[in-house]
Design an enzyme around this catalytic site. Structure first.
Site, PDB file in Angstrom:
ATOM      1  N   SER A 190       0.846  -1.193   0.000  1.00  0.00           N
ATOM      2  CA  SER A 190       0.000   0.000   0.000  1.00  0.00           C
ATOM      3  C   SER A 190       0.883   1.246   0.000  1.00  0.00           C
ATOM      4  O   SER A 190       1.543   1.536  -0.992  1.00  0.00           O
ATOM      5  CB  SER A 190      -0.995   0.020   1.161  1.00  0.00           C
ATOM      6  OG  SER A 190      -1.960   1.042   0.932  1.00  0.00           O
ATOM      7  N   HIS A 220       5.405  13.554   7.213  1.00  0.00           N
ATOM      8  CA  HIS A 220       5.315  15.008   7.078  1.00  0.00           C
ATOM      9  C   HIS A 220       6.035  15.608   8.276  1.00  0.00           C
ATOM     10  O   HIS A 220       5.716  15.271   9.422  1.00  0.00           O
ATOM     11  CB  HIS A 220       3.862  15.477   7.056  1.00  0.00           C
ATOM     12  CG  HIS A 220       3.027  14.739   6.058  1.00  0.00           C
ATOM     13  ND1 HIS A 220       2.949  15.095   4.737  1.00  0.00           N
ATOM     14  CD2 HIS A 220       2.233  13.635   6.188  1.00  0.00           C
ATOM     15  CE1 HIS A 220       2.139  14.270   4.094  1.00  0.00           C
ATOM     16  NE2 HIS A 220       1.704  13.366   4.959  1.00  0.00           N
ATOM     17  N   CYS A 261      -1.542  -3.880   3.555  1.00  0.00           N
ATOM     18  CA  CYS A 261      -2.523  -4.959   3.425  1.00  0.00           C
ATOM     19  C   CYS A 261      -1.815  -6.295   3.576  1.00  0.00           C
ATOM     20  O   CYS A 261      -0.640  -6.433   3.235  1.00  0.00           O
ATOM     21  CB  CYS A 261      -3.222  -4.891   2.074  1.00  0.00           C
ATOM     22  SG  CYS A 261      -4.213  -3.398   1.843  1.00  0.00           S
TER      23      CYS A 261
END
Length: 394
Positions: free
Chosen positions: A67, A72, A87
């Protein structure tokens, strides 16, 4: 018609604090740290895209075979916000976050794990041989393994609920009923209630009740710092992060100590009017479990020896249900071996029983108590302090 398999994954959201500004502005270093953490956690990194901003700050997005992940950064605040979504079972997103925190020198201040897709997530809680209870989970606020236990905080039909090693410990809708039954009758049984020791009880509710009932000092001792901090961050009851931080500093009447409760009560030290032992259930079939050390006659005797004159010890003692009362019967025998007087308290949160021991128990009377309980009145004190016949006739 054949339907494709339902996607199942874990989405971890984490806040990292205390990172040097230079680290959070180093695009190459962050790229390497993120790739290495993901790879070590079992993920397959396809590519990492990074963007540096002016005057500072970096965003990175890793595309994974499983995935994605993103980071940040806010160098001016020493903070990075991270999410890792995977996943399948090949990759461990919680491990990836922990490794990234270690590589950047960050402190993991908050972590949440959300199940994505698939059937509802459930916890199967063992009750007795051949019998278990299934909890269907909504939002998962936290899933974390500490050196002492596996923690889970999630929404259930009972509100935000704390599980330790898949055993329900407290739930939003009933926690006050539990904690009042644990503390209030014990406080009323003591001749004084100014100095209180709490062993365990990571939520912090007992510390707050003790102060409300007139305590001027509460020493809260818990071996698992991660559990106490997780409860403060994610439970809507007990400590908040701010009140816990003050208690960790010793700034106020509640003082939190991360220490072994058994070592704390041994030997010389302050005397207490009330000692509260609030732990997960005794596990007699698990001889190596560290909890069992606090369910022994020797530990109770050490607690007794730390009492002030007229003081009491109260402990969580298991269930009175006849099909699962083995730990209650064992606790009953231990209390009677250690204390001259023993008082039973049965909670209206039906699974729980508590035992109060001391040399000279006061008759419980709510008159004059500074705190007004929500779930305890005079009739409770008259009826719920009568032990089941199976205990009284032992």
């Amino acid at each position: 018609m054949t339907h494709p398999p339902t996607p199942v994954g874990r989405h971890v959201l984490a806040d990292l604090d205390g990172i040097d500004a230079e680290v959070l502005d180093d695009v190459a270093g962050l790229r390497a740290a993120l790739s290495d953490a993901l790879t070590a956690a079992g993920a397959t990194v396809r590519q990492v895209v990074a963007e540096a901003f002016e005057p500072h700050g970096v965003t990175l997005v890793a595309l994974l075979a499983e995935s994605h992940a993103s980071v940040h950064t806010w160098p001016e605040h020493g903070r990075a916000l991270v999410d890792v979504f995977t996943c399948g079972d090949a990759a461990d997103p919680e491990l990836a976050v922990a490794l990234l925190a270690g590589a950047t020198g960050g402190e993991l201040r908050e972590i949440r794990t959300i199940a994505r897709g698939g059937e509802p997530v459930r916890v199967v809680e063992p009750l007795s041989p051949g019998l278990a209870r299934t909890w269907e989970l909504g939002r998962v606020h936290l899933r974390e393994s500490t050196p002492f236990q596996d923690l889970l905080i999630a929404d259930t039909a009972h509100g935000v609920t704390l599980f330790c090693d898949d055993e329900r410990q407290s739930a939003e809708s009933t926690q006050l009923i539990y904690h009042e039954a644990l503390f209030v009758p014990a406080a009323l049984s003591a001749r004084r209630r100014e100095r209180v020791l709490v062993v365990g009880s990571s939520e912090g509710v007992v510390s707050e009740l003790a102060i409300a009932c007139g305590a001027t000092l509460v020493d809260h001792v818990d071996v698992d710092a991660a559990a106490v901090r997780a409860c403060a961050a994610h439970l809507p009851y007990g400590y908040t992060p701010e009140t816990l931080a003050a208690a960790e500093r010793g700034d106020g009447p509640v003082r939190v100590h991360y220490a072994d409760g058994r070592a704390w009560v041994r030997g010389d030290g302050p005397r207490y009017d009330v000692i509260v032992v609030d732990l997960p259930d005794e596990r007699p079939d698990d001889a190596d479990n560290q909890l069992n050390r606090l369910y022994t006659r020797d530990f109770l005797a050490d607690c007794r020896d730390r009492l002030a004159a007229g003081g009491v010890v109260v402990s969580q003692a298991g269930s009175a249900a006849v099909w699962r009362d083995a730990t209650l019967r064992a606790a009953w025998d231990r209390f009677h071996a250690v204390f001259a007087q023993v008082r039973y308290v049965g909670s209206d949160e039906h699974e729980w029983s508590f035992l109060v021991g001391g040399a000279d128990l006061a008759d419980p009377d709510l008159a004059g108590l500074a705190y007004e309980p929500v779930s305890i009145d005079a009739e409770f004190l008259r009826t719920r302090t009568v032990a089941p016949a199976g205990l009284r006739n032992r």
